[in-house]
Each structure stands twice: as structure tokens, then as C-alpha cells.
Design an enzyme around this catalytic site. Sequence first.
Site, PDB file in Angstrom:
ATOM      1  N   GLU A   1      -5.405  98.694  66.423  1.00 35.55           N
ATOM      2  CA  GLU A   1      -6.491  98.128  65.638  1.00 35.55           C
ATOM      3  C   GLU A   1      -7.208  97.027  66.419  1.00 35.55           C
ATOM      4  OE1 GLU A   1      -5.663  94.824  65.242  1.00 35.55           O
ATOM      5  OE2 GLU A   1      -3.699  95.352  66.036  1.00 35.55           O
TER       6      GLU A   1
ATOM      7  N   GLU B   1      -4.207  96.284  69.343  1.00 40.06           N
ATOM      8  CA  GLU B   1      -4.956  97.361  70.002  1.00 40.06           C
ATOM      9  C   GLU B   1      -4.156  98.650  70.143  1.00 40.06           C
ATOM     10  OE1 GLU B   1      -6.529  96.181  73.791  1.00 40.06           O
ATOM     11  OE2 GLU B   1      -7.389  94.308  73.038  1.00 40.06           O
TER      12      GLU B   1
END
Length: 351
Positions: free
Chosen positions: A174, A316
Site C-alpha cells: 500500500e 509498499e
Amino acid sequence: MTDNTTLRLPAIEPTADTALAAKLQHKIDHKTKPQGALGQLEALALQLGLIQRSEAIHFESPQMVVFAADHGIASEGVSAFPQAVTVQMVGNMLGGGAAINVFARQHGFALQVVDAGVAADLADHPQLQQRKIAPGTQNICAEPAMSLEQTHAALQAGMAVVRELPGNVVAFGEMGIANTSPAALLLARLAGRPIKDVTGRGTGLDDTQLQHKQAVLQRALDRHADVHEPLAVLAALGGFEIAMMSGAMLQAASERRVVLVDGFIAGAAALVAQVLLPQVQDYLVFCHRSAERGHHLLLAHMKATPLLDLDMRLGEGTGALLAWPLLQSAALFMAEMASFDSAGVSGKTET
């Protein structure tokens, strides 16, 4: 109860299979090693074999999906970075310069970024999926982050993302400034933990900023004190990228894919998915323990043992890809390591 009149969740088959589990465990135990000597790698091999319903574990076209969105609660000063960093980092990912790009290239994962709700218009790009629900959530301190309709739309969009992907392995990450706040709120409400215990420093808050963040999140939790039904909790306290990731995890599990779960934010999405359909957890590989304070409690609540503990807190999906070689090793030792019989090695002496 889940309102299935407006949201249809995919059917997920538990991986439990007594006969196959016995065959897998026999194969693991009779490799040329003392029983249990490969530790957690053995449990991982058993999980992978049950997911794939096979004694031969194989991986095809591994995928990395990063969901990006902004959060209204950022206006309360809960992050050390401005909200503009979300869209800037999405640009960095699409330009190939983020940490997740480096690790995806290293390990051969196809990378896609999904605009779940970034507070900016993003130009078309071959690696970008445009699935924006809205330009950021509302401020949780004042109103629900999302409407129930938006929550359903985000879950459905996450399912749709996975349905279009090839392969049998998918990792989720994310990007979203302030998204440790909704993750902490979801954990607090769904696991019944105090805000002080689940709230960490996020992007690097000092002590004063951390105290402010805790006060803001307590105010947000109090604002929605009467919300307890899972989808309502997700709507009130969550984020577009978290909801979309939850839907993606549910869909991936329904297709019997191996699901690589990153850190705290992905863990919050996994918690939501597990509350909605508990059998999803059979398919989740928890890849690392984040340095973010709440993640330790989330893993304990889900009774999950992560593969790595590297004091990371980047997000991420980076932790998920760093754990990938361990899954490869689990598959390879099952396929290539000799058994006591095949190698002519004496087994353990019985007394």
C-alpha cells in the site's frame, strides 16, 4: 452479519485436508534432516502444499499489487509527511524508483499500482489501474471515513483486480500518507485493544507528535463508539486502499492463490478479511513483523507467525517480497532434498 444483499463475497474453501496433510508431513519428516530441523520453513511448506492441494509446490507468474489512497484524518496532523507525498510516491513507483520497484525487479514480480482513492488525478500508465472510489476518505474524527456503498465498491474493486491477474501467487502492499491511523483504529475496534497500545510512530513521529496522534485516534474511536458490525467498522474507520486490499485477499483466497501479506496496513486489511470470512487465513503468508507498534499486537491477535523480523516499517509491500526467497526455498526443499531412503542415509535410532 454481512449484508450480502448488496455485497457478494466470494466462497473460500478451507485448506484443511487430513489425508494430504499426513502425506505432506511424512514427506517433510523423511527428508535427510532431524524432524523439525528446518523450523518454520517446514510449517510454510505444509501450508503451501495444502493451498495448492499437492505434494509438489510450484509458483506461476507472481504478482505485486500496491493499493494507493489518501485519508481525511491526515488533516489532523497525524503524519510526519504531508498528504501530497502519496501522489508523489505513486509517481515514483510508476517511474520505477521506489523500493518496491527494486525488489519486484529482483524477484521477478509483475508490479501494478491501483489508485483506490488518491487525492489527485493520475495520468494513465501501463502499470496503473484507475479504480478511484473518491479523492481520499473523510476525516474519521468528524464522520465515517466512507459510506457503506463506497466500502462495498472498494471491496468489489479489490476482488476485480485479482480476477484479472495471472498466476497463483499475489503480494499486496500500500501507499497512503496517514494510513497507519485507520489501521490502528481498525485493530483497536476489531481486536478490542486500547488506542495507546496500537498506535505507533508511523512515518517517524517524535514523542510529542505521537501523543497528539494517540489523542486524535482516541477522539476518532469515541466518535464511532457505537459501530461494531465488521463492514460498518471498515466504513467508519478504514480507508479505500485497506478495503480494496481486503477484497483482493478474499478473491485471491477463493482462487486458491498464495497471498503474501506485508506489514501493518496490509495486516489490517487481512484482519478485516479474516473477520468477514475466517477461512481466508489459511491462504495468508505473513511475511514480516513491522516495527510499527500495533503490528505486533495484530499478529498476536491473528495467531500469525511472520517469516521475517527486520525492524522495517516502509510498507509498499517491501516486506512481502523480501520474504519471497523463503517460499521458494520451502518449495525447493520439498522437490529436491533427498529422503533418508533415496539417499541411503540412516534415520533416527529408535530407543
